[in-house]
Design a protein around this motif. Structure first.
Motif, PDB file in Angstrom:
ATOM      1  N   UNK A  62       1.774  11.156  -5.536  1.00 19.81           N
ATOM      2  CA  UNK A  62       0.874  10.221  -4.873  1.00 19.81           C
ATOM      3  C   UNK A  62       0.611   9.058  -5.821  1.00 19.81           C
ATOM      4  N   UNK A  63       1.217   7.901  -5.596  1.00 20.54           N
ATOM      5  CA  UNK A  63       1.015   6.764  -6.498  1.00 20.54           C
ATOM      6  C   UNK A  63      -0.437   6.337  -6.640  1.00 20.54           C
ATOM      7  N   UNK A  64      -1.281   6.684  -5.684  1.00 23.85           N
ATOM      8  CA  UNK A  64      -2.707   6.334  -5.775  1.00 23.85           C
ATOM      9  C   UNK A  64      -3.378   7.049  -6.941  1.00 23.85           C
ATOM     10  N   UNK A  65      -2.740   8.135  -7.416  1.00 21.31           N
ATOM     11  CA  UNK A  65      -3.327   8.920  -8.494  1.00 21.31           C
ATOM     12  C   UNK A  65      -4.099  10.130  -8.012  1.00 21.31           C
ATOM     13  N   UNK A  66      -4.473  10.156  -6.742  1.00 17.50           N
ATOM     14  CA  UNK A  66      -5.218  11.277  -6.160  1.00 17.50           C
ATOM     15  C   UNK A  66      -4.216  12.250  -5.539  1.00 17.50           C
ATOM     16  N   UNK A  67      -4.087  13.469  -6.090  1.00 17.57           N
ATOM     17  CA  UNK A  67      -3.084  14.403  -5.577  1.00 17.57           C
ATOM     18  C   UNK A  67      -3.531  15.223  -4.364  1.00 17.57           C
ATOM     19  N   UNK A  68      -4.670  14.897  -3.787  1.00 18.42           N
ATOM     20  CA  UNK A  68      -5.142  15.654  -2.626  1.00 18.42           C
ATOM     21  C   UNK A  68      -4.120  15.563  -1.490  1.00 18.42           C
ATOM     22  N   UNK A  69      -3.639  16.691  -0.978  1.00 15.46           N
ATOM     23  CA  UNK A  69      -2.636  16.648   0.103  1.00 15.46           C
ATOM     24  C   UNK A  69      -3.199  16.027   1.375  1.00 15.46           C
ATOM     25  N   UNK A  70      -2.373  15.252   2.040  1.00 18.70           N
ATOM     26  CA  UNK A  70      -2.755  14.681   3.324  1.00 18.70           C
ATOM     27  C   UNK A  70      -2.409  15.678   4.430  1.00 18.70           C
ATOM     28  N   UNK A  71      -2.911  15.417   5.619  1.00 17.72           N
ATOM     29  CA  UNK A  71      -2.558  16.266   6.761  1.00 17.72           C
ATOM     30  C   UNK A  71      -1.061  16.202   7.033  1.00 17.72           C
ATOM     31  N   UNK A  72      -0.456  15.031   6.807  1.00 19.35           N
ATOM     32  CA  UNK A  72       0.994  14.908   6.989  1.00 19.35           C
ATOM     33  C   UNK A  72       1.734  15.769   5.974  1.00 19.35           C
ATOM     34  N   UNK A  73       1.226  15.819   4.731  1.00 24.46           N
ATOM     35  CA  UNK A  73       1.836  16.670   3.698  1.00 24.46           C
ATOM     36  C   UNK A  73       1.791  18.135   4.128  1.00 24.46           C
ATOM     37  N   UNK A  74       0.649  18.555   4.647  1.00 23.52           N
ATOM     38  CA  UNK A  74       0.461  19.957   5.038  1.00 23.52           C
ATOM     39  C   UNK A  74       1.370  20.313   6.207  1.00 23.52           C
ATOM     40  N   UNK A  75       1.448  19.405   7.188  1.00 23.05           N
ATOM     41  CA  UNK A  75       2.274  19.675   8.370  1.00 23.05           C
ATOM     42  C   UNK A  75       3.758  19.716   8.002  1.00 23.05           C
ATOM     43  N   UNK A  76       4.197  18.798   7.162  1.00 20.43           N
ATOM     44  CA  UNK A  76       5.592  18.765   6.750  1.00 20.43           C
ATOM     45  C   UNK A  76       5.967  20.022   5.976  1.00 20.43           C
ATOM     46  N   UNK A  77       5.073  20.476   5.100  1.00 18.02           N
ATOM     47  CA  UNK A  77       5.327  21.686   4.319  1.00 18.02           C
ATOM     48  C   UNK A  77       5.448  22.899   5.237  1.00 18.02           C
ATOM     49  N   UNK A 137       5.201   6.812 -11.031  1.00 21.50           N
ATOM     50  CA  UNK A 137       5.954   6.023 -10.056  1.00 21.50           C
ATOM     51  C   UNK A 137       5.006   5.243  -9.161  1.00 21.50           C
ATOM     52  N   UNK A 138       5.448   4.072  -8.735  1.00 17.53           N
ATOM     53  CA  UNK A 138       4.601   3.229  -7.883  1.00 17.53           C
ATOM     54  C   UNK A 138       4.903   3.418  -6.400  1.00 17.53           C
ATOM     55  N   UNK A 139       5.920   4.203  -6.070  1.00 14.28           N
ATOM     56  CA  UNK A 139       6.199   4.562  -4.683  1.00 14.28           C
ATOM     57  C   UNK A 139       6.325   6.077  -4.593  1.00 14.28           C
ATOM     58  N   UNK A 140       6.124   6.611  -3.400  1.00 19.06           N
ATOM     59  CA  UNK A 140       6.233   8.050  -3.221  1.00 19.06           C
ATOM     60  C   UNK A 140       7.685   8.505  -3.331  1.00 19.06           C
ATOM     61  N   UNK A 141       7.857   9.652  -3.965  1.00 19.90           N
ATOM     62  CA  UNK A 141       9.182  10.271  -4.076  1.00 19.90           C
ATOM     63  C   UNK A 141       9.031  11.751  -3.772  1.00 19.90           C
ATOM     64  N   UNK A 142       9.995  12.293  -3.040  1.00 17.44           N
ATOM     65  CA  UNK A 142       9.981  13.713  -2.701  1.00 17.44           C
ATOM     66  C   UNK A 142      11.179  14.378  -3.350  1.00 17.44           C
ATOM     67  N   UNK A 143      10.912  15.397  -4.171  1.00 20.88           N
ATOM     68  CA  UNK A 143      11.970  16.118  -4.871  1.00 20.88           C
ATOM     69  C   UNK A 143      11.931  17.593  -4.475  1.00 20.88           C
ATOM     70  N   UNK A 144      13.109  18.213  -4.560  1.00 25.29           N
ATOM     71  CA  UNK A 144      13.205  19.643  -4.306  1.00 25.29           C
ATOM     72  C   UNK A 144      13.861  20.296  -5.515  1.00 25.29           C
ATOM     73  N   UNK A 145      13.214  21.350  -6.026  1.00 28.93           N
ATOM     74  CA  UNK A 145      13.773  22.140  -7.108  1.00 28.93           C
ATOM     75  C   UNK A 145      14.401  23.392  -6.482  1.00 28.93           C
TER      76      UNK A 145
END
Length: 267
Positions: free
Chosen positions: A218-233, A163-171
């Motif tokens: 992460x559309x950039x291809x780099x799956x390293x979590x950002x600080x925003x990802x960590x805080x949201x989780x 995907x070329x944009x970020x998407x958030x899914x929940x299983x």
């Protein structure tokens, strides 16, 4: 459906006999349509039918692994453009988007900017992409997820990896960790997607889910979590704990690889 008359688009069965590739032209010669082969008015030249027959035979005998991306793409394009050499278009699409998977997942607007791509081509590409996602989903939905982790990762990469944009899914999982629902909670830009923990937990209660797996790309291809990802989780995990809901993992999907919050000690 409007057809791309300049390229003679008309869907045909992918593995029909080669003779089915040489039907009368949609448009007379000189009006922007395909030029009939000598001696066979309105039909494609025999070398084109022979080429397509050889590709089909190679695919059926050796599968996709026996073919480079552009030839596999040719097989898909045969359906949309039945009386024209589609190899140049296949190579052009691969050059522009990178590989077969990225061509299938490219946004419609970007595909249509490529010379030779009309509505029928877009439809065929999106149909194949949807079929791949549906097959991958079928391997995980209604089954215990934790005992089929590789299948889950395959599904996440198929559904979101290009995907070329970020998407958030929940299983959403039940008490036996069987996947009962897979839902997109939001789509965003190339580097951000709005996520609302309250809505995620409200939906979990509606479904009677006992556990969740969070997934975003992460559309950039780099799956390293950002600080925003960590805080949201962390916010979601705090709310889930209060409600007795387990967060098994948060997966960040990149280009051919993923990061697991659980494995990295972030959850």
């Amino acid at each position: 459906m409007t057809t791309n008359r300049a390229f003679g688009e008309a869907p045909l069965p992918l593995f029909a006999p080669a003779e089915d590739d040489v039907q009368p032209a949609d448009v007379p010669a000189g009006a922007g349509g395909p030029v009939p082969a000598p001696g066979r008015p309105g039909r494609a030249p025999s070398y084109l039918s022979d080429h397509r027959a050889r590709l089909r035979e190679r695919f059926m005998s050796g599968g996709a692994q026996a073919m480079p991306d552009y030839e596999l793409l040719e097989l898909v394009l045969f359906r949309a453009i039945p009386r024209q050499d589609v190899k140049p278009l296949a190579r052009r699409l691969i050059d522009q988007f990178g590989d077969f998977a990225r061509v299938l997942s490219a946004p419609q607007a970007r595909l249509e900017q490529t010379a030779g791509v009309g509505p029928a081509v877009v439809t065929e590409l999106k149909l194949v992409a949807a079929a791949a996602a549906r097959m991958a989903r079928g391997r995980v939905i209604g089954r215990p997820v934790l005992s089929g982790w590789d299948a889950l990762l395959d599904y996440c990469h198929t559904a979101m990896g290009h995907e070329t944009t970020e998407e958030f899914r929940v299983l959403f999982l039940d008490r036996k960790n069987v996947l009962i629902a897979d839902e997109a909670q939001g789509r965003g830009t190339v580097d951000h997607v709005p996520v609302y923990p309250r809505e995620i937990l409200r939906r979990a209660l509606e479904l009677g889910a006992s556990a969740l797996i969070l997934v975003h790309n992460h559309p950039s291809g780099d799956p390293t979590p950002s600080q925003a990802d960590i805080a949201m989780t962390a916010r979601i995990a705090t709310g889930a704990e209060v409600m007795g809901i387990t967060i098994h993992d948060h997966l960040v999907i990149g280009a051919g690889r993923e990061v697991s919050f659980r494995r990295e000690g972030l959850l």
